[in-house]
Design a protein around this motif. Structure first.
Motif, mmCIF file in Angstrom:
data_model
loop_
_atom_site.group_PDB
_atom_site.id
_atom_site.type_symbol
_atom_site.label_atom_id
_atom_site.label_comp_id
_atom_site.label_asym_id
_atom_site.label_seq_id
_atom_site.Cartn_x
_atom_site.Cartn_y
_atom_site.Cartn_z
ATOM 1 N N UNK A 40 0.882 -1.158 0.000
ATOM 2 C CA UNK A 40 0.000 0.000 0.000
ATOM 3 C C UNK A 40 0.926 1.215 0.000
ATOM 4 N N UNK A 41 0.992 1.891 -1.134
ATOM 5 C CA UNK A 41 1.982 2.954 -1.319
ATOM 6 C C UNK A 41 1.330 4.327 -1.408
ATOM 7 N N UNK A 42 2.109 5.321 -1.011
ATOM 8 C CA UNK A 42 1.718 6.712 -1.204
ATOM 9 C C UNK A 42 1.804 7.024 -2.700
ATOM 10 N N UNK A 43 1.337 8.179 -3.071
ATOM 11 C CA UNK A 43 1.350 8.574 -4.482
ATOM 12 C C UNK A 43 2.774 8.654 -5.019
ATOM 13 N N UNK A 44 2.993 8.039 -6.130
ATOM 14 C CA UNK A 44 4.204 8.125 -6.959
ATOM 15 C C UNK A 44 5.505 8.429 -6.229
ATOM 16 N N UNK A 45 5.900 7.526 -5.361
ATOM 17 C CA UNK A 45 7.213 7.620 -4.752
ATOM 18 C C UNK A 45 7.402 8.738 -3.759
ATOM 19 N N UNK A 46 6.335 9.233 -3.157
ATOM 20 C CA UNK A 46 6.461 10.359 -2.235
ATOM 21 C C UNK A 46 6.952 9.937 -0.852
ATOM 22 N N UNK A 47 6.903 8.661 -0.531
ATOM 23 C CA UNK A 47 7.338 8.189 0.788
ATOM 24 C C UNK A 47 8.724 7.563 0.696
ATOM 25 N N UNK A 48 9.575 7.905 1.659
ATOM 26 C CA UNK A 48 10.891 7.278 1.715
ATOM 27 C C UNK A 48 10.995 6.334 2.906
ATOM 28 N N UNK A 49 9.862 6.125 3.585
ATOM 29 C CA UNK A 49 9.809 5.242 4.748
ATOM 30 C C UNK A 49 8.764 4.159 4.499
ATOM 31 N N UNK A 50 9.145 2.940 4.847
ATOM 32 C CA UNK A 50 8.272 1.782 4.679
ATOM 33 C C UNK A 50 8.052 1.132 6.034
ATOM 34 N N UNK A 106 12.432 -15.597 6.381
ATOM 35 C CA UNK A 106 11.534 -14.956 5.408
ATOM 36 C C UNK A 106 11.379 -13.468 5.700
ATOM 37 N N UNK A 107 11.319 -13.086 6.968
ATOM 38 C CA UNK A 107 11.242 -11.662 7.308
ATOM 39 C C UNK A 107 12.517 -10.957 6.842
ATOM 40 N N UNK A 108 13.657 -11.564 7.064
ATOM 41 C CA UNK A 108 14.918 -10.980 6.601
ATOM 42 C C UNK A 108 14.899 -10.811 5.080
ATOM 43 N N UNK A 109 14.402 -11.817 4.382
ATOM 44 C CA UNK A 109 14.299 -11.745 2.922
ATOM 45 C C UNK A 109 13.407 -10.584 2.485
ATOM 46 N N UNK A 110 12.256 -10.424 3.142
ATOM 47 C CA UNK A 110 11.313 -9.352 2.796
ATOM 48 C C UNK A 110 11.952 -7.981 3.032
ATOM 49 N N UNK A 111 12.628 -7.826 4.147
ATOM 50 C CA UNK A 111 13.292 -6.550 4.454
ATOM 51 C C UNK A 111 14.342 -6.235 3.393
ATOM 52 N N UNK A 112 15.168 -7.198 3.082
ATOM 53 C CA UNK A 112 16.233 -6.971 2.091
ATOM 54 C C UNK A 112 15.656 -6.723 0.689
ATOM 55 N N UNK A 113 14.582 -7.409 0.379
ATOM 56 C CA UNK A 113 13.919 -7.193 -0.906
ATOM 57 C C UNK A 113 13.406 -5.757 -1.006
ATOM 58 N N UNK A 114 12.757 -5.284 0.052
ATOM 59 C CA UNK A 114 12.230 -3.911 0.065
ATOM 60 C C UNK A 114 13.357 -2.891 -0.028
ATOM 61 N N UNK A 115 14.435 -3.119 0.687
ATOM 62 C CA UNK A 115 15.576 -2.197 0.627
ATOM 63 C C UNK A 115 16.211 -2.177 -0.761
ATOM 64 N N UNK A 116 16.220 -3.321 -1.425
ATOM 65 C CA UNK A 116 16.846 -3.424 -2.750
ATOM 66 C C UNK A 116 16.096 -2.625 -3.812
ATOM 67 N N UNK A 118 15.586 0.378 -3.602
ATOM 68 C CA UNK A 118 16.237 1.683 -3.614
ATOM 69 C C UNK A 118 15.302 2.832 -3.290
ATOM 70 N N UNK A 119 14.097 2.522 -2.920
ATOM 71 C CA UNK A 119 13.068 3.534 -2.692
ATOM 72 C C UNK A 119 13.028 4.040 -1.241
ATOM 73 N N UNK A 120 13.540 3.224 -0.306
ATOM 74 C CA UNK A 120 13.323 3.525 1.101
ATOM 75 C C UNK A 120 14.617 3.854 1.838
ATOM 76 N N UNK A 121 14.528 4.922 2.630
ATOM 77 C CA UNK A 121 15.629 5.352 3.476
ATOM 78 C C UNK A 121 15.522 4.705 4.857
ATOM 79 N N UNK A 122 14.272 4.482 5.298
ATOM 80 C CA UNK A 122 14.023 3.873 6.599
ATOM 81 C C UNK A 122 12.952 2.799 6.482
ATOM 82 N N UNK A 123 13.090 1.785 7.328
ATOM 83 C CA UNK A 123 12.077 0.735 7.407
ATOM 84 C C UNK A 123 11.725 0.535 8.877
#
Length: 149
Positions: A40-50, A106-116, A118-123
């Motif tokens: 569930x994402x904010x409009x067009x890349x406006x969020x840098x936190x997941x 699996x949680x580690x995989x999901x975190x690393x996948x999200x970080x990869x 390149x969209x998020x500065x913080x999780x």
């Protein structure tokens, strides 16, 4: 309320299902299986936190408590990712392996996948019941593997 059991059961009887729109993504795991991720994402890349939301035992991303958290996170300006444990997304997984409360891979995989992406500065991580257990175990078992600690 006067009783912990009642306190748990009563809200679930009257809780409405929050209106949340997900974009489902199926990702292949390193062992040849898959996980279904509901974004569930904010409009067009406006969020840098997941915020990654882990559901409870035998739950899924569609449960009212997960959807309510995703809605609150989105209202706070964050992107949210509600991930479904193996065989909890409505389809059995390929491998015999299932999830369990001690499995944090699996949680580690999901975190690393999200970080990869390149969209998020913080999780941020949040979990309900079994998901809280997996999250805390992940954070405590090997601090060196936790990104950005």
């Amino acid at each position: 309320m006067f009783n912990g059991h009642v306190q748990t059961i009563v809200p679930s009887l009257w809780r409405s299902v929050p209106d949340v729109t997900y974009q489902r993504e199926r990702v292949e795991t390193p062992d040849g299986d898959f996980l279904d991720l509901d974004w569930s994402r904010q409009a067009a890349g406006s969020a840098d936190t997941l915020a990654i939301v882990s559901h409870g035992l035998e739950g899924d991303a569609g449960r009212p408590y997960v959807r309510g958290m995703v809605r609150a996170l989105k209202r706070a300006g964050l992107d949210a990712l509600a991930w479904n444990y193996r065989s909890c997304s409505g389809e059995m997984n390929r491998l015999v392996r299932s999830y369990h409360l001690g499995d944090t891979d699996d949680l580690d995989f999901v975190i690393r996948y999200a970080l990869a992406t390149g969209r998020y500065r913080r999780i941020f991580l949040t979990g309900f019941s079994a998901g809280g257990n997996v999250t805390l175990k992940y954070l405590g078992e090997n601090p060196d593997r936790v990104p950005g600690k």
